[in-house]
Write a protein that holds these residues in place. Sequence first.
Motif, short mmCIF file in Angstrom:
data_model
loop_
_atom_site.label_atom_id
_atom_site.label_comp_id
_atom_site.label_asym_id
_atom_site.label_seq_id
_atom_site.Cartn_x
_atom_site.Cartn_y
_atom_site.Cartn_z
N ILE A 130 50.09 78.36 44.34
CA ILE A 130 50.71 77.18 44.94
C ILE A 130 50.09 76.96 46.32
N PRO A 131 49.42 75.82 46.55
CA PRO A 131 48.80 75.55 47.84
C PRO A 131 49.84 75.43 48.96
N VAL A 132 49.49 75.94 50.13
CA VAL A 132 50.41 75.91 51.28
C VAL A 132 49.68 75.39 52.51
N TYR A 133 50.35 74.49 53.22
CA TYR A 133 49.86 74.03 54.52
C TYR A 133 50.89 74.41 55.57
N LEU A 134 50.46 75.15 56.60
CA LEU A 134 51.35 75.58 57.66
C LEU A 134 51.34 74.58 58.81
N THR A 135 52.52 74.19 59.28
CA THR A 135 52.66 73.32 60.44
C THR A 135 53.45 74.08 61.50
N PRO A 136 52.82 75.00 62.23
CA PRO A 136 53.54 75.81 63.22
C PRO A 136 54.20 74.93 64.27
N ALA A 137 55.24 75.45 64.89
CA ALA A 137 55.93 74.70 65.93
C ALA A 137 54.93 74.27 66.99
N ALA A 138 54.91 73.00 67.29
CA ALA A 138 53.96 72.45 68.26
C ALA A 138 54.29 72.95 69.66
N THR A 139 53.26 73.12 70.47
CA THR A 139 53.47 73.42 71.89
C THR A 139 53.00 72.26 72.76
N THR A 140 52.24 71.33 72.16
CA THR A 140 51.78 70.15 72.87
C THR A 140 51.82 68.95 71.93
N LEU A 141 51.75 67.76 72.50
CA LEU A 141 51.69 66.56 71.68
C LEU A 141 50.44 66.54 70.83
#
Length: 309
Positions: A130-141
């Motif tokens: 199953i393909p996964v894309y990680l979107t870590p918590a942003a630290t900047t815009l």
Amino acid sequence: MSRRTPRLLAATLAVAALALGACAEKADDKPSAGTAAAAYPVTVGALTLDKRPEKIVSLSPSATEMLFAIGAGPQVSAVDDQSNYPADAPKSDLSGFQPNAEAIAGKNPDLVVLSNDTNKIVDQLGKLKIPVYLTPAATTLDDSYAQITDLGTLTGHADQAADVASRMKDDIAKLVKDLPQRTDKLTYYHELGPELYSATSKTFIGSIYGMVGLTNIADPADADSKNGGYPQLSQEFIVKADPDFVFLADSKCCQQNADSVKARSGWSGLTAVKNNQVVTLDDDIASRWGPRVVDLLRVIIDAVAKVPA
């Protein structure tokens, strides 16, 4: 969050907050506007998708908002139990905080979007192909813009994603353009919960306040960086700092407001309280790094604009 314990907030904001199925488009399915020219395979980082995902599972509220904002909503088949915006997102009992590979696989996704790799869920899903894309918590815009762009590429909505990011940049530029120059910077306290956890300038939310030119009273409390940008302050610390503003990101989860703040021991004498500068925020918007960050910035600027320069 009641969801908004400091731990959950960090999971949602700064440590922490989806899946797509391998279904091919049916012959009579028409791609949504702006996707006709999308060519596959596409690659983002180490992830390559051979075809447009049609069963996306989003386990990050911020990513859910991004997906719908760029026009990929019809491709989202399930979202986690904290994804409450937009209202028509297909909410499920899946958890982004304690993701379960078997439960996620049960949705037959061809892409899963996650904000963190809790329980080594990426490896577990990888073993299930199953393909996964990680979107870590942003630290900047810039982190937010990059995630929106990547999601656009992966879902076949690159043009819409570029438009969303461009509009965000334009709206933010307009909001900050006419901010008055102040000789003395105004100070603020951002509250994550009644336990007095806050967020420093090095966090995503702190960077938003920084754009407005505000000084964060929590910064000295996290000088050694042991708290990851989310120190727990004391009543005495806050009263001594006497912030010009108190911004409450716990108004929905914990029913905090100007009256409850004023009733706290020693707080009635705070400049923020005496000058009616206790501002209630929408908990969800204040804990996410999606397109609605523009709305958050607008609320902060509107509050600050009422104070004479």
